[in-house]
Scaffold this active site. Structure first.
Site, short mmCIF file in Angstrom:
data_model
loop_
_atom_site.label_atom_id
_atom_site.label_comp_id
_atom_site.label_asym_id
_atom_site.label_seq_id
_atom_site.Cartn_x
_atom_site.Cartn_y
_atom_site.Cartn_z
N GLU A 168 0.80 -1.23 0.00
CA GLU A 168 0.00 0.00 0.00
C GLU A 168 0.83 1.28 0.00
OE1 GLU A 168 -2.91 0.05 3.09
OE2 GLU A 168 -3.90 -1.76 2.39
N GLU A 353 -5.40 -8.54 1.27
CA GLU A 353 -6.00 -8.20 2.57
C GLU A 353 -7.48 -7.95 2.35
OE1 GLU A 353 -4.30 -4.84 4.70
OE2 GLU A 353 -2.27 -5.53 4.28
C1 FCB Z 1 -4.27 -1.82 5.63
C2 FCB Z 1 -2.88 -2.17 6.11
C3 FCB Z 1 -2.84 -3.15 7.24
C4 FCB Z 1 -3.98 -2.95 8.23
C5 FCB Z 1 -5.29 -2.86 7.51
C6 FCB Z 1 -6.50 -2.71 8.42
O1 FCB Z 1 -4.28 -0.53 5.13
O2 FCB Z 1 -2.12 -2.68 5.06
O3 FCB Z 1 -1.57 -3.09 7.85
O4 FCB Z 1 -3.72 -1.86 9.01
O5 FCB Z 1 -5.26 -1.80 6.60
#
Ligand code: FCB
Length: 450
Positions: A168, A353
């Protein structure tokens, strides 16, 4: 369960994700240098409740138990990140063998357990020594990153087959350099585009190092969210389009299409630099897969005060929001995956994620019933499946997160884990969502049908 009922193909990868600073604790153990997050947490008011990653989930010492837990849950893959300042306490120069040994032990334990390691090289914790030299605003940071990446590729090459350069970059820049709510805590529209550009140069140089010396596949992870307009008014539509360019296209357009979105010149105004042709060529270095982190969407209205894009989110009446105040919007995952395919072509994708912070009840007798999180996973997995039916080449899914952990500026207040972590005792309690996810994996999604 017979194949007839499975919703996902046999080679679909099922995993969970974490990151170093969020779970490891012992930040200075065995000769590690401090990271930017280690220092940022010490700034008064930076983190809710004054929390730090000093202890976190104590994973640095409990990693073997955590790998056993993953195995019991039936995970096939584990996405984690390496703390750069454990390997190079000063960010470059002298290697710290004890820091490297920790990741060698972790990777060995994973491989022995039959869990595929997915290694992220940079999940926001920059060695503080490099921040002192300007961090990502310094052009040299890209080469320092590639050198560190190269060493890991050589040391762990035979054992790790899936590599991720950056996690990210948008959040690293927007949080760290635009709004100052993440390390290093700067709020500077002059710095931000340079930090973003150098992160991408670092990514490309690391991919080149991998081509020279690595084994397996290497990819990039970005966070994406659909940007809706709050109304049909031209100014709201334009605000949503700017928000889209800023978050979703700022990093993908240059690496996959070769140029930055034009909107960035409007967003950054006089701060928008003119980037070198040679740099733009470098950024297009081909990589093997794209990881997408998906949590929510946003609905935007024009708001000239809201820098840098001039858009503010509007809450949706009747919608469900998580503890992060993020709208639960499963169809946005399908929409996002299909948008990536349409705009950028058929690059193999992973959801690296996806998950939700919910107001969990405390565990009782070793059980914790988190039905709203189960519902979140169920609806998002079905959305991912729907995208695959539309031809999206989705190879795997990683739940965020394995453990309740240090949620950056929110500290420990927000719990994303499949597994509850008791902050005082470090006792791990798999939540009902963990058991549900185990069943999803075991049935390759058949359980999602009911
Ligand atoms: C993302 C991050 C991760 C975590 C989630 C909730 O932006 O990559 O580390 O904090 O959000």
């Amino acid at each position: 369960m017979t194949d007839r009922f499975s919703l996902f193909p046999p080679d679909f990868v099922w995993g969970a994700a974490t990151s170093a600073y969020q779970i490891e604790g012992s930040p200075l153990a065995d000769g590690a240098g401090p990271s930017n997050w280690h220092l940022f947490c010490r700034q008064p008011g930076a983190i809710d409740n004054g929390d730090t990653g000093d202890v976190a989930c104590d994973h640095y010492r409990r990693y073997a138990d955590d790998v056993r837990l993953m195995k019991r849950l039936g995970l096939q893959a584990y996405r984690f990140s390496v703390s750069w300042s454990r390997i190079f306490p000063e960010g470059r120069g002298k290697l710290n063998p004890k820091g490297l040994a920790f990741y060698q032990r972790l990777v060995e334990a994973l491989n022995e357990a039959g869990i595929e390691p997915y290694l992220t090289l940079y999940h926001w914790d920059l060695p503080a020594a490099l921040d002192d030299l300007g961090g990502w605003v310094n052009r040299d940071c890209a080469a320092w990153f590639a050198d560190y990446a190269h060493v890991l590729m050589r040391e762990l090459g035979g054992e790790v087959k899936h590599w991720i350069t950056l996690n990210e970059p948008w959040v690293a820049v927007d949080g760290g350099y635009v709004h100052g709510v993440h390390a290093p805590g700067h709020a500077s529209l002059a710095e931000a585009p340079h930090a973003a550009h150098n992160l991408l140069r670092g990514h490309a140089l690391a991919v080149q190092a991998f081509r020279a010396d690595g084994e397996g596949q290497i990819g990039l992870v970005v966070n994406l969210e659909p940007k809706y307009t709050a109304s049909d008014k031209a100014e709201d539509k334009a605000a949503a389009a700017r928000a889209h360019a800023y978050m979703n296209r700022q990093f993908l357009d240059p690496v996959l299409l070769g140029s930055y979105p034009e909107e960035l010149a409007e967003i950054y105004g006089s701060h928008w630099p003119r980037f070198d042709e040679a740099d733009m060529k470098l950024l297009r270095e081909p990589f093997d897969f794209l990881g997408i982190n998906y949590y929510t969407r946003s609905v935007n209205r024009a708001d000239p005060q809201a820098l840098p894009v001039g858009a503010s989110p509007v809450r949706q009446p009747g919608a469900t929001y998580t503890e992060m105040d993020w709208e639960v919007f499963p169809s946005g995952l399908q929409e996002t995956l299909e948008w990536v395919k349409r705009r950028y072509g058929d690059i193999p994708l992973y959801v690296t994620e996806n998950g939700a912070a919910m107001a969990d009840p405390p565990p009782e007798d070793g059980r914790l019933q988190d039905d709203d999180r189960i519902d979140y996973f169920r609806t998002h997995l079905l959305a991912a499946r729907a995208a695959m039916e539309e031809g999206v080449d989705l190879r795997g899914y990683f739940a965020w997160s394995l453990l309740d952990n240090f949620e950056w500026s929110c500290g420990y207040a927000k719990r994303f884990g499949l597994v509850h972590v008791d902050r005082a005792t470090q006792v791990r309690t798999p939540k009902a969502s963990a058991h549900f996810y185990s069943e999803v994996i075991a049935t390759r999604g058949a359980v999602l049908r009911s």
